[in-house]
Design an enzyme around this catalytic site. Sequence first.
Site, PDB file in Angstrom:
ATOM      1  N   HIS A 159       0.839  -1.211   0.000  1.00  0.00           N
ATOM      2  CA  HIS A 159       0.000   0.000   0.000  1.00  0.00           C
ATOM      3  C   HIS A 159       0.870   1.256   0.000  1.00  0.00           C
ATOM      4  O   HIS A 159       1.463   1.620   1.020  1.00  0.00           O
ATOM      5  CB  HIS A 159      -0.926  -0.004   1.228  1.00  0.00           C
ATOM      6  CG  HIS A 159      -1.931   1.107   1.225  1.00  0.00           C
ATOM      7  ND1 HIS A 159      -3.288   0.885   1.373  1.00  0.00           N
ATOM      8  CD2 HIS A 159      -1.802   2.455   1.098  1.00  0.00           C
ATOM      9  CE1 HIS A 159      -3.925   2.040   1.331  1.00  0.00           C
ATOM     10  NE2 HIS A 159      -3.041   3.005   1.162  1.00  0.00           N
TER      11      HIS A 159
ATOM     12  N   GLU B 250     -10.509   4.720   7.785  1.00  0.00           N
ATOM     13  CA  GLU B 250      -9.233   5.324   8.188  1.00  0.00           C
ATOM     14  C   GLU B 250      -9.545   6.581   8.979  1.00  0.00           C
ATOM     15  O   GLU B 250      -9.394   7.716   8.517  1.00  0.00           O
ATOM     16  CB  GLU B 250      -8.358   5.658   6.971  1.00  0.00           C
ATOM     17  CG  GLU B 250      -6.961   6.122   7.392  1.00  0.00           C
ATOM     18  CD  GLU B 250      -6.127   6.660   6.245  1.00  0.00           C
ATOM     19  OE1 GLU B 250      -6.625   6.720   5.112  1.00  0.00           O
ATOM     20  OE2 GLU B 250      -4.969   7.036   6.501  1.00  0.00           O
TER      21      GLU B 250
ATOM     22  N   ASP C  66       2.149   3.389   2.942  1.00  0.00           N
ATOM     23  CA  ASP C  66       1.105   4.346   2.595  1.00  0.00           C
ATOM     24  C   ASP C  66       1.731   5.566   1.926  1.00  0.00           C
ATOM     25  O   ASP C  66       1.449   5.855   0.774  1.00  0.00           O
ATOM     26  CB  ASP C  66       0.281   4.753   3.822  1.00  0.00           C
ATOM     27  CG  ASP C  66      -1.065   5.372   3.455  1.00  0.00           C
ATOM     28  OD1 ASP C  66      -1.450   5.246   2.282  1.00  0.00           O
ATOM     29  OD2 ASP C  66      -1.704   5.956   4.331  1.00  0.00           O
TER      30      ASP C  66
ATOM     31  N   GLN D   2      -9.868   9.683  -4.235  1.00  0.00           N
ATOM     32  CA  GLN D   2      -9.452  10.372  -2.999  1.00  0.00           C
ATOM     33  C   GLN D   2     -10.544  11.266  -2.418  1.00  0.00           C
ATOM     34  O   GLN D   2     -10.710  11.358  -1.208  1.00  0.00           O
ATOM     35  CB  GLN D   2      -8.198  11.210  -3.281  1.00  0.00           C
ATOM     36  CG  GLN D   2      -7.725  12.078  -2.136  1.00  0.00           C
ATOM     37  CD  GLN D   2      -7.053  11.288  -1.021  1.00  0.00           C
ATOM     38  OE1 GLN D   2      -5.919  10.831  -1.172  1.00  0.00           O
ATOM     39  NE2 GLN D   2      -7.758  11.108   0.083  1.00  0.00           N
TER      40      GLN D   2
ATOM     41  N   HIS E  14       1.200   5.364  -2.127  1.00  0.00           N
ATOM     42  CA  HIS E  14       0.646   6.317  -3.108  1.00  0.00           C
ATOM     43  C   HIS E  14       1.821   6.915  -3.873  1.00  0.00           C
ATOM     44  O   HIS E  14       2.419   7.907  -3.438  1.00  0.00           O
ATOM     45  CB  HIS E  14      -0.145   7.415  -2.388  1.00  0.00           C
ATOM     46  CG  HIS E  14      -1.366   6.910  -1.693  1.00  0.00           C
ATOM     47  ND1 HIS E  14      -2.646   7.140  -2.144  1.00  0.00           N
ATOM     48  CD2 HIS E  14      -1.503   6.138  -0.580  1.00  0.00           C
ATOM     49  CE1 HIS E  14      -3.518   6.554  -1.334  1.00  0.00           C
ATOM     50  NE2 HIS E  14      -2.841   5.940  -0.380  1.00  0.00           N
TER      51      HIS E  14
ATOM     52  N   HIS F 125      -9.724   1.991   0.978  1.00  0.00           N
ATOM     53  CA  HIS F 125      -9.332   2.709   2.188  1.00  0.00           C
ATOM     54  C   HIS F 125     -10.563   2.674   3.092  1.00  0.00           C
ATOM     55  O   HIS F 125     -11.557   3.347   2.812  1.00  0.00           O
ATOM     56  CB  HIS F 125      -8.982   4.160   1.873  1.00  0.00           C
ATOM     57  CG  HIS F 125      -7.626   4.360   1.285  1.00  0.00           C
ATOM     58  ND1 HIS F 125      -7.264   3.862   0.064  1.00  0.00           N
ATOM     59  CD2 HIS F 125      -6.533   5.014   1.775  1.00  0.00           C
ATOM     60  CE1 HIS F 125      -6.011   4.208  -0.181  1.00  0.00           C
ATOM     61  NE2 HIS F 125      -5.539   4.903   0.841  1.00  0.00           N
TER      62      HIS F 125
END
Length: 410
Positions: free
Chosen positions: A55, A211, A307, A150, A57, A208
């Site tokens: 995971h 979170e 992440d 997002q 980005h 996601h």
Amino acid sequence: MDTILRSCRLLNGEVIDIGLDNGLITAMEPHLGAEAAQDIVVGGKLVSPPFVESHVHLDSALTAGQPRWNQSGTLFEGIEIWRDRKQSLSLTDVKERAIATLKLQAEQGTLYVRSHADVSETNLVALTALLEVRDAVKDWITVQVVAFPQDGLYGSPGNLELMNEALKLGADAVGGIPHYEMTREDGVQSVHRIFELAQHYDRLIDIHCDEIDDDQSRYLEVVAACAVRSGLGSRVTASHTTAFASYNNAYAFKLMSLLARSQINFIANPLINITLQGRTDTYPKRRGVTRVKELWQQGLNVSLGHDCIQDPWYNLGTGNMLDVAAMAVHVCQMTGQEEIAACYDMITANGAKTLALEDAYGLEVGKPANLIVLDTDSPYEAIRRRATVTHVFSRGKLLVQTEPAVVRWE
Ligand code: FE2
């Protein structure tokens, strides 16, 4: 034979020679008599399958401080900063940073990476760039791309269409962010829509999920129920699930049996979870990391990720998966010997399972010759000392070598 690695210590402690030929592992025996063009004396050091970053980005990596630093340290300020930064995204910008990050990861032993790509910006620049990167690097590192909305699948009128477009362009997995949708109902609806899209386009799912520290954020149960009903099971991943750490134990106990039934995968991101979560607490301050130990004890598949590597949400990060595992050991209180070994699994084999790579992953004759040599002799020592990865073999070829640091006392 192209290469022989002599006296390799496997994760189970056994010491053997490993032969590589034509991109594959072709021999694993106590003593190989054969000769090879490249003969490397490993000398009893640990030889492991490569690390798996399950995971990250890559589209936002290496942007920390642009256009401003995240001063509150919260997830939500990070999302605001990224909303500004992504106005200036270009294909070149994303590709250069993504490749620089992948090199950073590969030189520290990671050869499999699942990256999210933000698909809530109108031109799909991040996604297009990461799909191009995925193809450009495929000869030395394996990249999966998750189409990640997002700003929410229903955050803006065009976002659902952008998700469809991203999947048509070839994203490997459908992403989501139900806890960030405008209402609880939108969040639930987004999970159902994600499963419909995954089935329609035949893709994996990585959401996601919860979170947030809100103990009422309960999309994980929706994801698990959809996984049971759709039969998608292990093709589904719930990332973060930090709210699970805040659920009351009666609910968590009930939820755990549904999770076991669902057989979905979990990804914890301990570096960023410990940093971002608990920001609205005074004291006692929550750790905000999902119930890694309990999920592992249930036999569920848990892997670990960074992440973020130097982005609006987390301005630290080195790309070293041993840092991630070490943080999990501490924050999840997994300091028993079996538990430390489990944390090593979470950055290797478990990550491969999450990415659905099992057939191509691992040290076995006939599998692709992807492996790393560490300057240590056990997973425990690898995590404790953040051991240097001295050799990275990818597709049978030596990709990177790193000399361990040398200390001289005067
Ligand atoms: Fe993430």
